[in-house]
Each structure stands twice: as C-alpha cells, then as structure tokens.
Design a protein around this motif. Structure first.
Motif, PDB file in Angstrom:
ATOM      1  N   THR A 169       0.837  -1.207   0.000  1.00 24.24           N
ATOM      2  CA  THR A 169       0.000   0.000   0.000  1.00 24.24           C
ATOM      3  C   THR A 169       0.878   1.265   0.000  1.00 24.24           C
ATOM      4  O   THR A 169       0.425   2.321  -0.437  1.00 24.24           O
ATOM      5  N   VAL A 170       2.139   1.164   0.439  1.00 25.77           N
ATOM      6  CA  VAL A 170       3.020   2.354   0.469  1.00 25.77           C
ATOM      7  C   VAL A 170       3.389   2.828  -0.935  1.00 25.77           C
ATOM      8  O   VAL A 170       3.940   3.917  -1.092  1.00 25.77           O
ATOM      9  N   TYR A 171       3.084   2.044  -1.970  1.00 26.68           N
ATOM     10  CA  TYR A 171       3.373   2.477  -3.343  1.00 26.68           C
ATOM     11  C   TYR A 171       2.187   3.197  -3.989  1.00 26.68           C
ATOM     12  O   TYR A 171       2.302   3.680  -5.122  1.00 26.68           O
ATOM     13  N   GLY A 172       1.030   3.235  -3.294  1.00 25.35           N
ATOM     14  CA  GLY A 172      -0.152   3.880  -3.879  1.00 25.35           C
ATOM     15  C   GLY A 172      -0.455   3.288  -5.247  1.00 25.35           C
ATOM     16  O   GLY A 172      -0.380   2.069  -5.437  1.00 25.35           O
ATOM     17  N   ASP A 173      -0.802   4.163  -6.207  1.00 26.12           N
ATOM     18  CA  ASP A 173      -1.054   3.712  -7.589  1.00 26.12           C
ATOM     19  C   ASP A 173       0.283   3.786  -8.323  1.00 26.12           C
ATOM     20  O   ASP A 173       0.764   4.875  -8.636  1.00 26.12           O
ATOM     21  N   PRO A 174       0.917   2.635  -8.603  1.00 29.47           N
ATOM     22  CA  PRO A 174       2.298   2.678  -9.120  1.00 29.47           C
ATOM     23  C   PRO A 174       2.376   3.193 -10.560  1.00 29.47           C
ATOM     24  O   PRO A 174       1.473   2.964 -11.358  1.00 29.47           O
ATOM     25  N   ASP A 175       3.484   3.878 -10.866  1.00 26.57           N
ATOM     26  CA  ASP A 175       3.681   4.386 -12.229  1.00 26.57           C
ATOM     27  C   ASP A 175       4.166   3.285 -13.158  1.00 26.57           C
ATOM     28  O   ASP A 175       3.836   3.271 -14.337  1.00 26.57           O
ATOM     29  N   THR A 176       4.978   2.353 -12.621  1.00 27.49           N
ATOM     30  CA  THR A 176       5.513   1.288 -13.470  1.00 27.49           C
ATOM     31  C   THR A 176       5.404  -0.063 -12.768  1.00 27.49           C
ATOM     32  O   THR A 176       5.404  -0.137 -11.535  1.00 27.49           O
ATOM     33  N   LEU A 177       5.314  -1.099 -13.590  1.00 25.08           N
ATOM     34  CA  LEU A 177       5.205  -2.481 -13.080  1.00 25.08           C
ATOM     35  C   LEU A 177       6.310  -3.325 -13.701  1.00 25.08           C
ATOM     36  O   LEU A 177       6.659  -3.076 -14.859  1.00 25.08           O
ATOM     37  N   PRO A 178       6.828  -4.333 -13.036  1.00 21.98           N
ATOM     38  CA  PRO A 178       6.590  -4.624 -11.626  1.00 21.98           C
ATOM     39  C   PRO A 178       7.165  -3.523 -10.728  1.00 21.98           C
ATOM     40  O   PRO A 178       8.031  -2.769 -11.149  1.00 21.98           O
ATOM     41  N   ILE A 179       6.661  -3.470  -9.488  1.00 22.90           N
ATOM     42  CA  ILE A 179       7.040  -2.395  -8.575  1.00 22.90           C
ATOM     43  C   ILE A 179       8.365  -2.734  -7.887  1.00 22.90           C
ATOM     44  O   ILE A 179       8.486  -3.784  -7.259  1.00 22.90           O
ATOM     45  N   THR A 180       9.349  -1.848  -8.017  1.00 25.74           N
ATOM     46  CA  THR A 180      10.608  -2.060  -7.289  1.00 25.74           C
ATOM     47  C   THR A 180      10.565  -1.241  -5.998  1.00 25.74           C
ATOM     48  O   THR A 180       9.743  -0.329  -5.853  1.00 25.74           O
ATOM     49  N   GLU A 181      11.496  -1.528  -5.116  1.00 27.84           N
ATOM     50  CA  GLU A 181      11.553  -0.823  -3.833  1.00 27.84           C
ATOM     51  C   GLU A 181      11.903   0.650  -4.020  1.00 27.84           C
ATOM     52  O   GLU A 181      11.698   1.463  -3.121  1.00 27.84           O
ATOM     53  N   ALA A 182      12.452   1.000  -5.210  1.00 28.67           N
ATOM     54  CA  ALA A 182      12.825   2.396  -5.461  1.00 28.67           C
ATOM     55  C   ALA A 182      11.638   3.227  -5.938  1.00 28.67           C
ATOM     56  O   ALA A 182      11.758   4.444  -6.107  1.00 28.67           O
ATOM     57  N   ALA A 183      10.484   2.621  -6.137  1.00 25.45           N
ATOM     58  CA  ALA A 183       9.300   3.358  -6.613  1.00 25.45           C
ATOM     59  C   ALA A 183       8.918   4.427  -5.587  1.00 25.45           C
ATOM     60  O   ALA A 183       9.152   4.259  -4.390  1.00 25.45           O
ATOM     61  N   PRO A 184       8.317   5.535  -6.068  1.00 21.14           N
ATOM     62  CA  PRO A 184       7.913   6.587  -5.125  1.00 21.14           C
ATOM     63  C   PRO A 184       6.900   6.073  -4.105  1.00 21.14           C
ATOM     64  O   PRO A 184       6.073   5.221  -4.427  1.00 21.14           O
ATOM     65  N   LEU A 185       6.993   6.605  -2.883  1.00 22.73           N
ATOM     66  CA  LEU A 185       6.089   6.167  -1.811  1.00 22.73           C
ATOM     67  C   LEU A 185       4.975   7.194  -1.623  1.00 22.73           C
ATOM     68  O   LEU A 185       5.225   8.397  -1.603  1.00 22.73           O
ATOM     69  N   LYS A 186       3.764   6.709  -1.500  1.00 18.95           N
ATOM     70  CA  LYS A 186       2.620   7.604  -1.244  1.00 18.95           C
ATOM     71  C   LYS A 186       1.496   6.795  -0.601  1.00 18.95           C
ATOM     72  O   LYS A 186       1.300   5.623  -0.930  1.00 18.95           O
ATOM     73  N   ALA A 187       0.789   7.440   0.298  1.00 17.02           N
ATOM     74  CA  ALA A 187      -0.314   6.718   0.944  1.00 17.02           C
ATOM     75  C   ALA A 187      -1.611   7.410   0.587  1.00 17.02           C
ATOM     76  O   ALA A 187      -1.656   8.630   0.434  1.00 17.02           O
ATOM     77  N   THR A 188      -2.670   6.597   0.450  1.00 21.25           N
ATOM     78  CA  THR A 188      -3.943   7.168   0.023  1.00 21.25           C
ATOM     79  C   THR A 188      -5.010   7.053   1.109  1.00 21.25           C
ATOM     80  O   THR A 188      -6.153   7.403   0.885  1.00 21.25           O
ATOM     81  N   ASN A 189      -4.633   6.538   2.293  1.00 18.53           N
ATOM     82  CA  ASN A 189      -5.607   6.400   3.387  1.00 18.53           C
ATOM     83  C   ASN A 189      -4.828   6.340   4.704  1.00 18.53           C
ATOM     84  O   ASN A 189      -3.606   6.115   4.695  1.00 18.53           O
ATOM     85  N   PRO A 190      -5.537   6.542   5.849  1.00 16.00           N
ATOM     86  CA  PRO A 190      -4.827   6.580   7.144  1.00 16.00           C
ATOM     87  C   PRO A 190      -4.049   5.301   7.443  1.00 16.00           C
ATOM     88  O   PRO A 190      -2.941   5.360   7.980  1.00 16.00           O
ATOM     89  N   TYR A 191      -4.592   4.128   7.073  1.00 13.73           N
ATOM     90  CA  TYR A 191      -3.849   2.879   7.302  1.00 13.73           C
ATOM     91  C   TYR A 191      -2.501   2.945   6.588  1.00 13.73           C
ATOM     92  O   TYR A 191      -1.445   2.686   7.178  1.00 13.73           O
ATOM     93  N   GLY A 192      -2.539   3.302   5.301  1.00 10.15           N
ATOM     94  CA  GLY A 192      -1.296   3.393   4.529  1.00 10.15           C
ATOM     95  C   GLY A 192      -0.354   4.441   5.104  1.00 10.15           C
ATOM     96  O   GLY A 192       0.867   4.259   5.139  1.00 10.15           O
TER      97      GLY A 192
END
Ligand code: NAD
Ligand code: UD1
Length: 336
Positions: free
Chosen positions: A126-149
């Motif tokens: 969930t820390v990747y939000g809506d990813p820009d590229t797939l598959p998701i690497t650990e270097a992908a930008p981090l964003k949260a879209t809800n309080p849990y995230g």
C-alpha cells in the motif's frame, strides 16, 4: 533465537509462529486479541507440538511490555501488531494513528531500553499507492492514500531514522496480497464480519455463507478487465520473516524489501482457481469499480532473492486449495 512476535495470534503472525517453532526458535507472543481468537494458540500447539509464551497485552502499555522484555530478554522482534482495515481507517483515523503509531513507538522505546535492536516490521505494498511502473521495485515513489497506509509510511520513516543510530538492524517487509492457509487446515484467515479482501470473500461464497461475489469493475486496462494483484501464500510470507531474521545482523542500513511472487493474477483468474480447488461454483456479479482501487499491482522480487535468499514457492492454485481446506474444515473459523 528467542523471538518476540507482536500480533502473533493474528493471520500472518500465527503462520510465522508455526514456522519459527518448527525451526527450533523460542517464541513469545504479545497480542491483545483485538483482531484474533484465543483458540489459535491451541491450534499452533497442535501443529508444532510446542507452545509459545503468550501475553494478552496491549503494545501501547509500556510497563507491561517492559516486564515481558525483562523476563524473556528477546534477541529479535517481529512486529505484526496493528489495525489493518483500509475502510475502517478512513472512518476512524484517530484510532488507527493512535494504535499503530503508539504501539510501535512504545515497542521501539522498550527495545532501546533493553538494548534489543533487531526488528522485522510488517509493511505493505500500500506504500506504493497507484504505481507508475510495473513490476514495482523498492525504489518506486512512496505515497499513501488512506490513514492505514499513512501509518505504514510513518512507521517506515521512523525506522529509517532509527536505523541511522548505533547498533540497530531493521528490515521492513512490504507484503503484497497475503492469501492461503497452513497446509494442516488448522490455522488460516478468520475475518470478523464481512470480508473486505477478495479471497476470504470468495471462500465464504464457496461455503455458502454469502450468496455471490461482487467483482469490482471489469473495465480496467488489464487482459480480462478485472484488477490484477500479486497473491502471496501466507506460508511463503511466514518463511520470508525467517529469512529476514537470519540476515538481520548483516543489515547495517535500513532495508525495505518487497515480498510477493512477482506474478499478477486477475479477479477472474482467482475465481477460476478457487472453483477448481473447491469444486464449488462461485456466482458473481460485475459491479462498478471500488473507490480507491488500482488496476494492477505486482512486485519486483529481485531484492528479496538477492538479500534474503528467499523466493515464493507456492502457486495461486495451492493457495486456493489451502484456503479451501481451512474454510471447509472450520466453517466458523476459530469459533466452535
Ligand atoms: P491481523 O489483524 O490478523 O493481525 C494483527 C494482530 O495484531 C491481531 O492479532 C491483533 O489482535 C493484534 N494487535 C493489533 N493492535 C494491537 C495492540 N495495540 N497490541 C497488541 N496486539 C495488537 O492482521 P494480519 O493480516 O496478520 O497482518 C499483520 C500485519 O501485516 C499488520 O501490521 C498488517 O498491517 C500487515 N499487512 C497485512 C496485509 C494483509 O493483507 N493481511 C498486507 C500488508 C501488510
Ligand atoms: C487491499 C487493501 C490494501 C492492502 C491489500 C493487501 C483496500 C482499498 N486496500 O488491497 O491496503 O495492502 O488489501 O491486504 O482495501 N475485489 C473484488 N470483490 C471483492 C473484493 C475485492 O472484485 O469483494 C477485487 C478488488 O477490486 C481488487 C482485488 O479483488 O482488484 C483484490 O482486492 P483486495 O483483496 O481487497 O486487495 P487490494 O485491493 O489489493
């Protein structure tokens, strides 16, 4: 190792406790049972022939936690405890921030006081939000879209800073979609109320507790139009924690590592697989998209293999077979 497992009575925690006990570790569970059933402890004992120590304490209670550390002197912590329902976190943000952040801060303070500085933390894709590229690497930008995230991101940020200070060894595992159950059929996921996640819902349709599944959208930009996720068998996920523990001392900087299979499965593919595993028909309706959902999410798993020597062994078909065994042997979960 002497391992303290917070949230060890929960879904992922209980499977990890089984693997730890089977590998000869001793285990101390701290869990206030806010989202777990006490019967899980007896099931763990039936599978492993061993019983973990158990404390029904809230992790926010610093004095009680301090006492556990004084009595048991753990070598390492696996920190699962937390509230995890996305929708609920939107409705009750203060409860989520308080529980997830205060418990973690309390744990870290007690760890520091007792010079126990090895911790594996349950993070989420969930820390990747809506990813820009797939598959998701650990270097992908981090964003949260809800309080849990947000709580996962905030905890990772704290851990990153703490890891820069003396002697800490910290690994966050970013889980993709945990599914399945232990092959014994004795432990598994036991959601309270209506399940939010796909596989528990499908399995309740198969057992006849729910009439039909709602498929949230078939107009995504995916081969069959339904959402694609990386479903990881909970026993594989449990083993990833053992791999993280055995590498924790090599970890001198903060590490965040994806834990998935690297493969995407659509909602319709998962239904097919569950139908084959259960020999039950899963009726479904196509509904509009669920708010906040993304089209596709699957992991780049190279780092887990390189750094932990871990990779997923089980397929989605095996996960469905194991979920069905758990569901059919325990139609009411842990309640008798
Ligand atoms: P779970 O709810 O089954 O387990 C969490 C456990 O923590 C429960 O047994 C609960 O009673 C306990 N707990 C919560 N707050 C506590 C507190 N203040 N003090 C003591 N115990 C407390 O959830 P799970 O699916 O096993 O998830 C474990 C961890 O993995 C969570 O941190 C969750 O956010 C994370 N995670 C889960 C998923 C998933 O889909 N299951 C995905 C990504 C990350
Ligand atoms: C959810 C959480 C996410 C968490 C992840 C892993 C939300 C918004 N996100 O994501 O934070 O990290 O679980 O546990 O809850 N689906 C249906 N019908 C259903 C249920 C789900 O069609 O009744 C579809 C969804 O649209 C999605 C897929 O099945 O395409 C998987 O859904 P779900 O199991 O809820 O997981 P995530 O959406 O990945």
């Amino acid at each position: 190792m002497n391992v303290l497992v917070t949230g060890g009575a929960g879904y992922i925690g209980s499977h990890t406790v089984v693997q730890l006990l089977n590998q000869g570790h001793s285990v101390i569970i701290v869990d206030n049972l806010v989202n777990a059933h006490p019967n899980v402890l007896e099931r763990i004992e039936r599978i492993t022939g061993k019983s973990p120590m158990f404390y029904d304490y809230d992790l926010c209670d610093e004095r009680s936690l301090d006492e556990v550390f004084s009595v048991h002197s753990p070598d390492a912590i696996i920190h699962f405890a937390g509230l995890k329902a996305v929708g609920e976190s939107v409705e009750q943000p203060l409860r989520y921030y308080h529980n997830n952040l205060t418990s973690t801060l309390t744990l870290l303070r007690v760890m520091q006081r007792h010079s126990v500085k090895n911790i594996v933390f349950s993070s989420s894709a969930t820390v990747y939000g809506d990813p820009d590229t797939l598959p998701i690497t650990e270097a992908a930008p981090l964003k949260a879209t809800n309080p849990y995230g947000q709580t996962k991101l905030m905890i990772e940020t704290m851990l990153m800073d703490i890891a820069k200070t003396a002697d800490w060894h910290i690994i966050s595992l970013r889980y993709f979609n945990p599914v399945g159950a232990h092959q014994s059929g004795l432990i598994g996921e036991d959601p309270s109320g209506t399940p939010n996640n796909l596989l528990p819902y499908v399995s309740q349709v198969a057992i006849g507790k729910r009439e039909k599944l709602s498929v949230f959208g078939n107009d995504y930009n995916t081969p069959d139009g339904t959402g694609i996720r990386d479903y990881i068998h909970v026993v594989d996920l449990a083993d990833a924690h053992l791999a993280a523990l055995s590498h924790i001392k090599d970890t001198t900087t903060y590490r965040a590592i994806n834990i998935g299979t690297g493969k995407g499965t659509s909602v319709l593919e998962l239904i097919d697989s569950f139908q084959a595993a259960s020999s039950k028909e899963i009726p479904y309706d196509i509904l509009p998209r669920r708010a906040g959902d993304i089209a596709s999410c699957y992991a780049d798993v190279a780092l887990a293999k390189d750094e932990l020597g871990w990779e997923a062994k089980y397929s989605i078909d095996e996960a469905c077979e194991d979920s069905w065994r758990w569901q059919s042997q325990n139609p009411n979960g842990y309640s008798e």
